[in-house]
Design a protein around this motif. Structure first.
Motif, mmCIF file in Angstrom:
data_model
loop_
_atom_site.group_PDB
_atom_site.id
_atom_site.type_symbol
_atom_site.label_atom_id
_atom_site.label_comp_id
_atom_site.label_asym_id
_atom_site.label_seq_id
_atom_site.Cartn_x
_atom_site.Cartn_y
_atom_site.Cartn_z
ATOM 1 N N PRO A 36 0.791 -1.240 0.000
ATOM 2 C CA PRO A 36 0.000 0.000 0.000
ATOM 3 C C PRO A 36 0.819 1.284 0.000
ATOM 4 C CG PRO A 36 0.128 -0.896 2.199
ATOM 5 C CD PRO A 36 0.799 -1.898 1.297
ATOM 6 N N ARG A 37 0.186 2.326 -0.448
ATOM 7 C CA ARG A 37 0.719 3.682 -0.368
ATOM 8 C C ARG A 37 0.611 4.099 1.094
ATOM 9 N NH1 ARG A 37 -1.880 8.346 -4.187
ATOM 10 N NH2 ARG A 37 -0.951 10.157 -3.244
ATOM 11 N N ARG A 38 1.715 4.609 1.663
ATOM 12 C CA ARG A 38 1.714 4.917 3.089
ATOM 13 C C ARG A 38 2.341 6.258 3.426
ATOM 14 N NH1 ARG A 38 4.090 0.607 6.519
ATOM 15 N NH2 ARG A 38 5.977 0.996 5.372
ATOM 16 N N ILE A 39 2.726 7.013 2.421
ATOM 17 C CA ILE A 39 3.385 8.293 2.638
ATOM 18 C C ILE A 39 2.563 9.394 1.965
ATOM 19 C CG2 ILE A 39 5.470 9.636 2.146
ATOM 20 C CD1 ILE A 39 7.030 7.048 2.243
ATOM 21 N N PRO A 40 2.364 10.522 2.651
ATOM 22 C CA PRO A 40 1.609 11.615 2.031
ATOM 23 C C PRO A 40 2.233 12.059 0.706
ATOM 24 C CG PRO A 40 1.997 12.079 4.342
ATOM 25 C CD PRO A 40 2.815 10.873 3.995
ATOM 26 N N SER A 41 1.390 12.280 -0.270
ATOM 27 C CA SER A 41 1.851 12.782 -1.561
ATOM 28 C C SER A 41 0.661 13.295 -2.355
ATOM 29 C CB SER A 41 2.581 11.692 -2.354
ATOM 30 O OG SER A 41 1.685 10.688 -2.748
ATOM 31 N N GLU A 42 0.961 14.122 -3.335
ATOM 32 C CA GLU A 42 -0.054 14.669 -4.223
ATOM 33 C C GLU A 42 0.072 14.000 -5.584
ATOM 34 O OE1 GLU A 42 -0.217 18.951 -4.278
ATOM 35 O OE2 GLU A 42 0.432 19.022 -2.185
ATOM 36 N N SER A 43 -0.106 12.702 -5.595
ATOM 37 C CA SER A 43 -0.053 11.955 -6.852
ATOM 38 C C SER A 43 -1.228 10.995 -6.906
ATOM 39 C CB SER A 43 1.276 11.194 -6.966
ATOM 40 O OG SER A 43 1.420 10.288 -5.902
ATOM 41 N N LEU A 44 -1.502 10.520 -8.093
ATOM 42 C CA LEU A 44 -2.615 9.604 -8.309
ATOM 43 C C LEU A 44 -2.131 8.162 -8.200
ATOM 44 C CD1 LEU A 44 -4.032 11.352 -11.490
ATOM 45 C CD2 LEU A 44 -4.903 11.578 -9.172
ATOM 46 N N SER A 45 -2.975 7.312 -7.634
ATOM 47 C CA SER A 45 -2.681 5.882 -7.593
ATOM 48 C C SER A 45 -3.973 5.111 -7.360
ATOM 49 C CB SER A 45 -1.664 5.543 -6.492
ATOM 50 O OG SER A 45 -2.193 5.804 -5.217
ATOM 51 N N LEU A 46 -3.925 3.833 -7.662
ATOM 52 C CA LEU A 46 -5.049 2.943 -7.384
ATOM 53 C C LEU A 46 -4.671 2.094 -6.186
ATOM 54 C CD1 LEU A 46 -5.990 1.981 -11.045
ATOM 55 C CD2 LEU A 46 -7.112 3.635 -9.552
ATOM 56 N N GLU A 47 -5.518 2.112 -5.167
ATOM 57 C CA GLU A 47 -5.242 1.444 -3.895
ATOM 58 C C GLU A 47 -6.430 0.599 -3.467
ATOM 59 O OE1 GLU A 47 -2.230 1.832 -2.613
ATOM 60 O OE2 GLU A 47 -1.656 3.489 -3.927
ATOM 61 N N TYR A 48 -6.161 -0.410 -2.666
ATOM 62 C CA TYR A 48 -7.252 -1.173 -2.057
ATOM 63 C C TYR A 48 -7.759 -0.377 -0.866
ATOM 64 C CZ TYR A 48 -6.328 -5.072 -5.104
ATOM 65 O OH TYR A 48 -6.181 -5.861 -6.210
ATOM 66 N N LEU A 49 -9.016 0.014 -0.929
ATOM 67 C CA LEU A 49 -9.597 0.893 0.064
ATOM 68 C C LEU A 49 -9.654 0.265 1.455
ATOM 69 C CD1 LEU A 49 -10.815 3.694 0.401
ATOM 70 C CD2 LEU A 49 -13.030 2.749 -0.267
ATOM 71 N N ASN A 50 -9.773 -1.045 1.542
ATOM 72 C CA ASN A 50 -9.890 -1.677 2.863
ATOM 73 C C ASN A 50 -8.600 -1.585 3.675
ATOM 74 O OD1 ASN A 50 -8.658 -3.608 1.185
ATOM 75 N ND2 ASN A 50 -9.379 -5.285 2.448
ATOM 76 N N TYR A 51 -7.490 -1.226 3.056
ATOM 77 C CA TYR A 51 -6.268 -0.986 3.820
ATOM 78 C C TYR A 51 -6.413 0.288 4.664
ATOM 79 C CZ TYR A 51 -1.496 -0.225 5.212
ATOM 80 O OH TYR A 51 -0.377 -0.022 5.978
ATOM 81 N N TYR A 52 -7.181 1.235 4.165
ATOM 82 C CA TYR A 52 -7.326 2.537 4.800
ATOM 83 C C TYR A 52 -8.612 2.691 5.607
ATOM 84 C CZ TYR A 52 -3.703 3.342 1.392
ATOM 85 O OH TYR A 52 -2.559 3.237 0.648
ATOM 86 N N SER A 53 -9.585 1.829 5.368
ATOM 87 C CA SER A 53 -10.874 1.933 6.054
ATOM 88 C C SER A 53 -11.448 0.548 6.329
ATOM 89 C CB SER A 53 -11.858 2.723 5.194
ATOM 90 O OG SER A 53 -13.142 2.657 5.759
ATOM 91 N N ALA A 54 -11.767 0.294 7.582
ATOM 92 C CA ALA A 54 -12.354 -0.997 7.974
ATOM 93 C C ALA A 54 -13.748 -1.172 7.378
ATOM 94 C CB ALA A 54 -12.416 -1.105 9.498
ATOM 95 N N GLU A 55 -14.407 -0.063 6.999
ATOM 96 C CA GLU A 55 -15.757 -0.160 6.421
ATOM 97 C C GLU A 55 -15.753 -0.574 4.951
ATOM 98 O OE1 GLU A 55 -15.298 3.147 8.065
ATOM 99 O OE2 GLU A 55 -15.913 2.204 9.929
ATOM 100 N N ALA A 56 -14.603 -0.563 4.328
ATOM 101 C CA ALA A 56 -14.523 -0.847 2.892
ATOM 102 C C ALA A 56 -14.654 -2.336 2.611
ATOM 103 C CB ALA A 56 -13.210 -0.333 2.325
ATOM 104 N N ARG A 57 -15.318 -2.617 1.520
ATOM 105 C CA ARG A 57 -15.466 -3.995 1.063
ATOM 106 C C ARG A 57 -14.142 -4.463 0.475
ATOM 107 N NH1 ARG A 57 -19.794 -5.151 -3.569
ATOM 108 N NH2 ARG A 57 -18.266 -3.886 -4.642
ATOM 109 N N GLN A 58 -13.767 -5.701 0.755
ATOM 110 C CA GLN A 58 -12.516 -6.250 0.235
ATOM 111 C C GLN A 58 -12.517 -6.194 -1.290
ATOM 112 O OE1 GLN A 58 -11.605 -10.138 1.697
ATOM 113 N NE2 GLN A 58 -9.505 -10.047 1.023
ATOM 114 N N LYS A 59 -11.353 -5.854 -1.860
ATOM 115 C CA LYS A 59 -11.117 -5.734 -3.300
ATOM 116 C C LYS A 59 -11.709 -4.472 -3.917
ATOM 117 C CE LYS A 59 -8.697 -9.423 -4.459
ATOM 118 N NZ LYS A 59 -7.515 -9.433 -5.238
#
Length: 186
Positions: free
Chosen positions: A121-144
Motif C-alpha cells: 500500500p501507499r503509506r506516505i503523504p503525496s499529491e499523486s494519483l494511484s489505485l489502492e485497495y480501500l480496505n487498507y485505509y478503512s475498515a468499512e470498505a469492502r474487500q477488493k
C-alpha cells in the motif's frame, strides 16, 4: 533529485526507522463504501504532526478519493484522464495490475521477496494519483474495492484544496480521515 527518488528515499527511511511489527488490517464488507466514507465526519482540527499520539507505527492522514469500484481497467482509464486534467503525476509505486490474479501488485521478481507479487500500500503523504485497495485505509470498505486516490495529506487545508479541484472534474469525489500503518511491513 527527482521526485521519484525522493519518494523512494522517504519510503526507505520510514521503513528503516519504523520496523517493529506487522499491521493488522481489518477487512469488513459493507454494501456501499463510497457513501459510508463520504458521510463520515472529518476531523476539523489541523494536525501539527502527522504521527499519531498513540504509536509511532501509525500516522493520521486525510485521503482524497476521486472514485471507487471493482474494475481496475475502468479506474485506470479514469486515473489517466484525471492526470491530464489536473496536471498530476501517477505514482503506482512500481505496482501494476495482474489480470490473472485480479490483483494490484509488485512484480513477482521484485527485490523485496516478501511483497514480490503482492499488494504493497501507499503509506506516505503525496499529491499523486494511484489505485489502492480501500480496505487498507478503512475498515468499512469492502474487500477488493479499489480507490482512485488523488492525494494523501497530513493537513486538512491541503486535503480540502485538493478535494475542491478534483470535485470540479469528478463531483462524486470525497475525502476521509484514516489512521494509516507506517511501521515496518516485514
Amino acid at each position: 533529485m527527482n521526485i521519484r527518488r525522493y519518494h523512494l528515499m522517504a519510503w526507505l527511511v520510514l521503513l528503516l526507522l519504523a520496523c517493529r511489527e506487522t499491521p493488522k488490517v481489518a477487512k469488513v464488507a459493507v454494501a456501499d463504501t463510497t457513501k459510508t466514507l463520504a458521510s463520515m465526519p472529518i476531523e476539523k482540527e489541523e494536525l501539527t504532526d502527522s504521527i499519531a499520539d498513540d504509536s509511532l507505527n501509525y500516522a493520521n492522514y486525510y485521503i482524497v478519493v476521486a472514485d471507487t469500484g471493482l474494475s481496475y481497467p475502468k479506474l485506470n482509464l479514469k486515473m489517466k484522464g484525471l492526470a491530464k486534467s489536473l496536471h498530476m503525476q501517477i505514482d503506482m509505486l512500481g505496482r501494476s495490475y495482474n489480470e490473472k490474479e485480479n490483483l494490484i501488485s509488485l512484480p513477482k521478481n521484485n527485490e523485496d521477496e516478501i511483497y514480490a507479487g503482492e499488494y504493497f500500500p501507499r503509506r506516505i503523504p503525496s499529491e499523486s494519483l494511484s489505485l489502492e485497495y480501500l480496505n487498507y485505509y478503512s475498515a468499512e470498505a469492502r474487500q477488493k474495492t479499489i480507490a482512485l486516490v488523488t492525494g494523501m495529506y497530513a493537513e486538512l487545508k491541503q486535503a480540502d484544496s485538493a478535494l475542491t479541484a478534483v470535485k470540479r472534474i469528478n463531483p462524486q469525489a470525497f475525502k476521509f480521515y484514516s489512521k494509516v500503518y507506517i511501521g515496518c511491513m516485514h
